[in-house]
Design a protein around this motif. Structure first.
Motif, PDB file in Angstrom:
ATOM      1  N   MET A 214       0.831  -1.199   0.000  1.00 10.69           N
ATOM      2  CA  MET A 214       0.000   0.000   0.000  1.00 10.69           C
ATOM      3  C   MET A 214       0.869   1.253   0.000  1.00 10.69           C
ATOM      4  O   MET A 214       0.611   2.228  -0.715  1.00 10.69           O
ATOM      5  N   GLU A 215       1.886   1.211   0.819  1.00  9.82           N
ATOM      6  CA  GLU A 215       2.786   2.368   0.920  1.00  9.82           C
ATOM      7  C   GLU A 215       3.454   2.632  -0.431  1.00  9.82           C
ATOM      8  O   GLU A 215       3.570   3.775  -0.877  1.00  9.82           O
ATOM      9  N   GLU A 216       3.879   1.549  -1.078  1.00  8.21           N
ATOM     10  CA  GLU A 216       4.524   1.709  -2.401  1.00  8.21           C
ATOM     11  C   GLU A 216       3.541   2.314  -3.399  1.00  8.21           C
ATOM     12  O   GLU A 216       3.861   3.262  -4.114  1.00  8.21           O
ATOM     13  N   ALA A 217       2.359   1.749  -3.436  1.00 12.42           N
ATOM     14  CA  ALA A 217       1.367   2.221  -4.413  1.00 12.42           C
ATOM     15  C   ALA A 217       1.008   3.681  -4.152  1.00 12.42           C
ATOM     16  O   ALA A 217       0.900   4.482  -5.099  1.00 12.42           O
ATOM     17  N   THR A 219       2.833   5.868  -2.597  1.00  9.64           N
ATOM     18  CA  THR A 219       4.004   6.715  -2.842  1.00  9.64           C
ATOM     19  C   THR A 219       4.044   7.111  -4.321  1.00  9.64           C
ATOM     20  O   THR A 219       4.345   8.257  -4.668  1.00  9.64           O
ATOM     21  N   ARG A 220       3.691   6.156  -5.164  1.00 10.50           N
ATOM     22  CA  ARG A 220       3.647   6.455  -6.606  1.00 10.50           C
ATOM     23  C   ARG A 220       2.499   7.392  -6.926  1.00 10.50           C
ATOM     24  O   ARG A 220       2.634   8.322  -7.702  1.00 10.50           O
ATOM     25  N   ASP A 221       1.352   7.147  -6.285  1.00  4.60           N
ATOM     26  CA  ASP A 221       0.157   7.919  -6.646  1.00  4.60           C
ATOM     27  C   ASP A 221      -0.727   7.994  -5.406  1.00  4.60           C
ATOM     28  O   ASP A 221      -1.405   7.024  -5.062  1.00  4.60           O
ATOM     29  N   ALA A 228      -7.008   0.508  -5.975  1.00  2.00           N
ATOM     30  CA  ALA A 228      -8.176  -0.171  -6.533  1.00  2.00           C
ATOM     31  C   ALA A 228      -7.912  -1.631  -6.899  1.00  2.00           C
ATOM     32  O   ALA A 228      -8.752  -2.493  -6.660  1.00  2.00           O
ATOM     33  N   ASP A 229      -6.758  -1.890  -7.467  1.00  2.00           N
ATOM     34  CA  ASP A 229      -6.504  -3.259  -7.938  1.00  2.00           C
ATOM     35  C   ASP A 229      -5.732  -4.107  -6.929  1.00  2.00           C
ATOM     36  O   ASP A 229      -5.310  -5.219  -7.242  1.00  2.00           O
ATOM     37  N   MET A 230      -5.548  -3.565  -5.764  1.00  2.00           N
ATOM     38  CA  MET A 230      -4.710  -4.259  -4.787  1.00  2.00           C
ATOM     39  C   MET A 230      -5.467  -5.424  -4.153  1.00  2.00           C
ATOM     40  O   MET A 230      -6.652  -5.343  -3.876  1.00  2.00           O
ATOM     41  N   LYS A 253      -8.461  -2.944   2.834  1.00  2.00           N
ATOM     42  CA  LYS A 253      -8.442  -2.181   1.584  1.00  2.00           C
ATOM     43  C   LYS A 253      -9.485  -1.059   1.618  1.00  2.00           C
ATOM     44  O   LYS A 253      -9.202   0.077   1.230  1.00  2.00           O
ATOM     45  N   ILE A 254     -10.664  -1.370   2.100  1.00  2.00           N
ATOM     46  CA  ILE A 254     -11.726  -0.359   2.118  1.00  2.00           C
ATOM     47  C   ILE A 254     -11.358   0.796   3.050  1.00  2.00           C
ATOM     48  O   ILE A 254     -11.500   1.975   2.696  1.00  2.00           O
TER      49      ILE A 254
END
Lengths: 268, 158, 754, 83
Positions: A214-217, A219-221, A228-230, A253-254
């Motif tokens: 989550m942190e990586e995703a 960090t990118r955006d 959403a796709d995680m 996720k929610i």
């Protein structure tokens, strides 16, 4: 309750001395978890050491880049502090949604993090913000503080005195609370410091943790759509009377997505 | 274990008592001070029937040790009326039938007063969340919430 | 007087006479009384769901300093194994005694096995820990469907199902079978264009009264027993204690404490006989109070159930046949409310072909106790869900379908008799016309409707009305005031006497101060005790008319009573100055002594109650969380003696029903032990879980009651289960059949689409 | 003649399945007495408090003295308890 001796030390040193000398001591902060635990005879300390009179543990110090909160500050005090509300609304909001009013008037930051209940809210804030725990002996990074289910890095005679929370650019905490206890079935604290994003999850596993993907995703955006796709794996997640691992994995996720939305709207 | 000698102020009166470390403030109020208006519904801080204030803050007396009362100011339901004049909340609860069995009522009144002492213009949601630590099984909360809102309005002079 | 009259006090929102004591903390509930020299009694409970007791060693506990008495099962009388009716209750005292204190086997987690009385609570706790019980653990069964399987562990090795012909030869957990209905089901279903069949499950839910059970019991050296306790009936406590302990009723005086909620759960006793045994042995009074954990583990919740419903209708919405099989958990001994469940299931509907079959099934749980309209919420939930689905299938409005098939005066009830005047159609019409029903719904929101029916009961009641010389009156009745009944009694007495409400003081009398009364339950108090109060007040009025007649030297028949005055009537009208109640009372000594009206009746003619509820919910499609947005409850109450407390009964019933529908359930571990033994895990609704609950009171008077009362308390807990389930089902587009509707369950339904 | 309706359970136990009867009776006590003459043993069940009776739609429990009219409909049903 089993028999125990009650002490009310007037200094941190005296409190630490009791911890060193008593047979099986237990520190008491707000008592909101501890007293029910004693009543159910799930703990049988020889000595209860009440920190209420120890000076210096009830403080708030808000600076531009950092909010410091004393260990004995109640959740209600953190929630209602105008300074905290202004500097770190996510933290004030988190404190204001712990338990009920009675609990918030007695329960403390120090008590919460030293107990490290897997469903407690504060640990998520400490990990999510990369806080620093001050103790009677040293400073401990939050990432090193929470070690396992109901366990922390604290030594036997060590007492939490305060926590420094770095002020992020954006942050929010979202939890799905248990309908009765108001503990987090799952709670996610998201914080953005410049390019660095932290995502802390409580309630889902045996101990609060950072969700790396989550942190990586984020960090990118830093947007809800980045998650959403995680897929969050339910492996190792908690099961209790209320919900199982799959339900918790979905909630991670929610709640994270909602926390990102809230953070972008200004936190809470 | 030796008993603790505790000095505190209960309902404005200086009070001294001896208590075992295991005794809660609720035990002391009910069994030693004969203040049985605070009720024991769960003993785990979940029902709010033992709501009292300590130094002005709303707490469950069942989750406070008696020894912690040292030097504190405790207020219970027994001191809510002034002489023979009921507090406006007590009066409104009577008029609006905001009680049925009456067991949770002292706790609700103490909790509601604690809210109105801080905020005389709460929204319905604020009232409901403030009172979320008090269980009532009889009323469905409707008349309790309405009474608190009505008293707040009266206090504001509306 | 008369059911259509204009009243001065009936129907008014008076302040309840016991109110000030209850808002100041002065009112004494069961745990608030103490006696000099009082001991504290505590109970040791089984940690197993099902086990043989091999031995109990109490010797160490008995030797502990401060312990004054210890009792186990063999210390209680053995009683004949037979069901006896007492007033509106029925009991098997052999079984009841075994439930109070286990003899050979423990049948549920929390079953009492021993009790101690000691000088302090801490010593009593210590004594319990010194009692050694050796168990042989047996296999257990909790779920009702599991318990009915041929290979299920048996609770009672000799239990043969009653009500089956020929009688089974093998023992089972099925205590009895009951059946109701009439008509030709086969023909009814053959005539149907649409048939829906579904199975529903509900979990045990606790009454959740805030006050745990408590009692102070004193057994004197001469055997006289005094009991201070909170219950739904002081006479019930007396009858049960006398039979269980084999002493005369006249030796027992039960003084009712204020009762902190009951909802049916205090129509049984748990502590009083144990405290009697402890007190008798110790020679000192004994106080016992339950912890919340004890309340949850060992006092009666209602049954968990499993119910099949089959319903047929023509394409234009005429119901052609209804059939249901109901399986209810009784707990450790027979006695689930499956009978009333089976009788009420289809009661709101006019059906020519109907059949319900019920099974009373023992399981390793505490004995089910009555809970508000016992048995009806579950069965009517199942039927109301199928009605809702039928409306969907037929493309009909759910209230229109109900109206088309509504039971009304003259309809044969599914349990046999024809209904008299009832308010079912009026409730449906009021619901349909309520602005709530036509308000728009947002995304993820759903609306649910459900109806509910309950019989209401009468029963034995005694009341006295004592006229004081200063013109005031004291009204004695014998039913605990569980939700404002003193106010209703005072209002009815004031109305009949024609004096101000404030001049009437209602008292809940103890068992030695008034004649026998059935307990507060079944929605009988305002109806039956109210009728006794009215009759007693009328008796006092008749005496006062007679005295006025003597003063005036005219016939008593020529004296009428109005607005609190005796007035000459007929040929003597206007001949004398009217005499007020106070005038007559002042001279009572000279005119024959005190004026006391009395009435002792077995009130008949309790009339059924109906209600229709509407609820809007919003379901979070990502988490399954349900928010109750709006709630409207319509109910026919006959006559609202005190509208505020009528509304309160309805609102409280709704809150309990919503809790049952959404959150409340007993959760058992694999070991058969209850896992959620406190309010931290057993979630009853709090203020922030609910919206305001709008009420609409319909008044179709009951001709049998002086003011038209039907009874209020039971009906409002029935429709919420179906209404909430229908609302959630409509919000997510999936029929929900398994209560409670927890978020994980709802989310799974959304994801699986079925 | 009043129409008397027994429960299916009573029919099974005492009447060989017959549940609807026409009888000339004056009150509940009279009805129970006459039923017991026809179906020996049924009175014990009808009088032990477990049964209630509805006369022309009105529910009565423990009411031996309640009148039964010449054209009344009388239903026996289980006694109703309450919560």
């Amino acid at each position: 309750m089993h028999d125990f001796a009650y002490h009310r030390p007037q200094s941190l040193e005296d409190a630490a001395n009791f911890l060193r000398t008593a047979e099986d001591p237990l520190l008491m902060a707000g008592g909101q978890t501890m007293i029910p635990t004693l009543k159910q005879r799930l703990a049988a300390p020889s000595d209860v050491i009440d920190l209420a009179e120890v000076p210096g543990l009830v403080m708030i110090d808000v600076k531009k880049a950092q909010v410091s909160v004393g260990a004995m500050l109640t959740h209600a005090s953190v929630a209602s502090s105008p300074e905290v509300q202004a500097a770190l609304p996510a933290l004030a909001g988190l404190a204001g949604n712990i338990g009920d009013m009675h609990v918030r008037n007695r329960g403390t930051l120090g008590g919460s993090i030293a107990n490290n209940d897997p469903a407690a809210d504060y640990p998520a804030a400490l990990i999510g913000l990369g806080a620093t725990v001050h103790t009677s002996k040293r400073q401990i990074a939050a990432d090193d503080f929470f070690t396992a289910l109901f366990e922390t890095a604290l030594a036997g005679d060590e007492i939490v005195t305060s926590v420094d929370f770095p002020v992020p650019e954006l942050a929010a905490y979202m939890k799905f609370d248990h309908p009765a206890s108001r503990y987090a079935v799952v709670g996610v604290f998201i914080a953005k410091f410049g390019t660095d994003v932290r995502a802390a999850v409580t309630g889902a596993g045996p101990c609060v943790y950072r969700e790396a993907q989550m942190e990586e995703a984020l960090t990118r955006d830093f947007s809800p759509s980045a998650l959403a796709d995680m897929t969050i794996s339910p492996d190792g997640m908690n099961t209790d009377l209320y919900a199982g691992p799959e339900y918790r994995a979905n909630l991670v996720k929610i709640m994270a997505t909602r926390a990102v939305e809230a953070a972008l709207k200004g936190g809470g | 274990m030796s008993k603790h000698h505790v000095t505190s102020t209960v309902n404005g009166e200086p009070v001294e008592f001896l208590c075992e470390p295991q005794e809660t403030l609720l035990d002391i109020l009910r069994d030693q001070l004969d203040l049985t208006g605070s009720k024991e519904g769960c003993s785990s801080g979940d029902c709010g029937a033992c709501s009292v204030t300590i130094d002005g803050r709303l707490v469950c007396a069942c989750l406070v040790l008696g020894a912690e009362a040292e030097g504190r100011k405790i207020e219970t339901i027994e001191n809510m009326a002034e002489g023979d004049t009921l507090h406006p909340l007590q009066q409104k609860f009577l008029e609006e039938a905001a009680l049925q069995c009456g067991f949770c009522t002292p706790g609700f009144l103490v909790a509601a007063k604690s809210l109105l002492d801080r905020n005389d213009n709460p929204t319905e949601t604020e009232v409901r969340y403030w009172l979320a630590g008090n269980l009532c099984r009889c009323t469905g909360y409707d008349k309790i919430v309405k009474s608190v809102m009505d008293v707040a309005a009266e206090m504001r002079g509306e | 007087m008369g059911v259509d009259g204009n009243y001065k006090w009936v129907g008014k929102r008076t302040v309840r006479p016991d109110g000030t004591d209850k808002v100041t903390g002065r009112a004494l509930f069961s745990a608030d009384s103490s006696m000099p020299g009082m001991l504290i009694g505590k109970i040791l409970r089984s940690p197993h769901a099902h086990a043989k007791i091999k031995s109990i060693d109490t010797s160490k506990a008995e030797k502990l300093a401060g312990v004054k008495s210890v009792v186990i099962g063999k210390d209680f009388p053995n009683l004949p194994n037979k069901t006896i009716s007492i007033g509106i209750l029925a009991a098997n005292f052999s079984e009841m005694s075994d439930k109070l204190m286990a003899r050979k086997k423990v049948l549920y987690d929390g079953h009492p096995v021993a009790a101690v009385a000691a000088t302090t609570s801490a010593i009593a706790d210590k004594a319990l820990s010194l009692i050694k019980v050796e168990y042989q653990v047996l296999p257990h069964v909790i779920d009702v469907d599991e318990a009915m399987k041929p290979k299920a562990p048996l609770l009672h090795k000799k239990m043969i199902t009653v009500g089956v012909d020929p009688a089974p030869t093998k023992a089972s957990n099925v205590a009895s079978r009951c059946e109701f209905g009439f008509g030709d089901l086969e023909a009814g279903f053959a005539a149907a264009d649409v048939i829906i069949e579904r199975t529903f499950k509900t979990k045990p839910a606790h009454q959740g009264y805030l006050e745990p059970h408590g009692a102070v019991v004193s057994v004197a050296e001469d055997g006289q027993v005094t009991i201070w306790c909170s219950s739904q009936g002081q006479f019930m406590v007396r009858s049960y204690c006398a039979r269980l302990m084999q002493i005369d009723e006249a030796q027992i005086r039960v003084i009712p404490a204020e009762i902190g909620g009951g909802f049916g759960g205090k129509t049984v006793i748990y502590l009083e006989p144990v405290a009697m045994a402890l007190s008798g042995r110790a020679g000192k009074p004994v106080k016992m109070t339950m912890t919340r954990e004890e309340v949850m583990r060992a006092t009666g919740p209602t049954s968990g159930t499993s119910i099949d419903v089959k319903l047929g209708a023509t394409k234009d919405g005429k119901l052609t046949a209804g059939e249901a099989e109901l399986r209810y958990q009784a707990g450790c001994y027979p006695g689930s409310p499956v009978g009333p469940g089976a009788m009420t299931a289809f009661a709101p509907y006019n059906l020519e072909n109907v059949k319900t079959v019920g099974f009373d099934v023992v399981v390793n749980r505490p004995q089910a106790a009555a809970y508000r309209a016992p048995g009806a919420p579950m069965s009517e939930f199942a039927v109301e869900s199928v009605i809702d689905e039928m409306a969907q299938k037929l493309g009909m409005d759910p209230i229109a379908l109900r109206e088309l098939n509504a039971a009304k005066e003259g309809t044969t009830a599914p349990y046999g008799p024809k209904f008299g005047p009832i308010g079912n159609e009026q409730c449906l019409e009021a619901a349909k016309n309520h602005p709530h029903y036509s308000a728009p719904l947002g995304p993820n929101q759903g609306r649910g409707v459900a109806s509910g029916f309950w019989f209401n009961v009468g029963g034995e009641s005694v009341a006295s009305v004592n006229i004081n010389t200063d013109g005031t009156a004291v009204v004695l009745s014998g039913n605990p005031d569980i939700g404002g009944s003193r106010a209703s009694m005072a209002a009815m007495a004031a109305e009949v006497l024609g004096i101000d409400y404030d001049k009437v003081r209602p008292i809940v009398a103890d068992t030695s101060s008034i004649g026998y009364n059935d307990l507060t339950g079944g929605s009988r108090t305002t109806f039956a005790s109210g009728m006794a109060v009215c009759n007693a007040a009328t008796d006092a009025v008749d005496q006062m008319r007679t005295r006025a007649a003597k003063v005036w030297d005219i016939s008593p028949d020529a004296v009428e009573w109005s607005e609190g005055h005796a007035r000459p009537a007929g040929p003597n009208a206007g001949d004398f100055e009217p005499m007020s109640l106070a005038d007559i009372a002042r001279t009572s000594a000279k005119m024959g002594g005190p004026i006391t009206g009395r009435a002792a009746i077995n009130a008949q003619g309790a009339a059924p109650g109906f209600g229709t509820h509407i609820v809007d919910v919003e379901v979070d499609p990502e988490t399954g969380h349900v928010t109750v947005l709006r709630y409207t409850a319509v109910q026919d109450v006959g006559r609202a003696i005190h509208p505020s407390y009528v509304e309160g009964q309805i609102q409280g019933g709704v809150a309990q029903g919503v809790g049952w529908a959404l959150n409340e359930e007993y959760v058992y571990g694999d070991d058969g032990c209850l896992q959620n033994t406190g309010f931290l895990d057993y979630r009853m609704p709090v203020a922030s879980d609910l919206p305001m609950i709008d009420t609409v009171i319909i008044e179709v008077p009951n001709e049998a009651h002086p003011f038209g009362v039907r009874g209020v308390g039971e009906v409002p807990i029935i429709p919420p289960l179906g209404a909430v389930a229908n609302a959630v089902s409509n919000a997510i587009g999936v029929r929900m059949t398994d209560l409670p509707l927890s978020p994980p369950k709802i989310l799974a339904a959304i994801k699986n689409g079925s | 003649m009043a129409q008397i309706v027994l429960t299916n359970d009573l029919g099974r136990q005492f009447t060989g399945g017959e549940t609807t009867l026409d009888m000339d009776v004056t009150d509940v006590r009279d009805l129970i007495r006459k039923l017991d003459q026809k179906f020996p043993g049924i009175a014990e069940v009808l009088q032990d408090g477990s049964m209630a009776v509805a006369i022309d739609g009105n529910l009565h429990q423990d009411a031996w003295l309640e009148d039964i009219g010449p054209t009344s409909e009388v239903y026996f049903l289980p006694a109703i308890r309450g919560g």
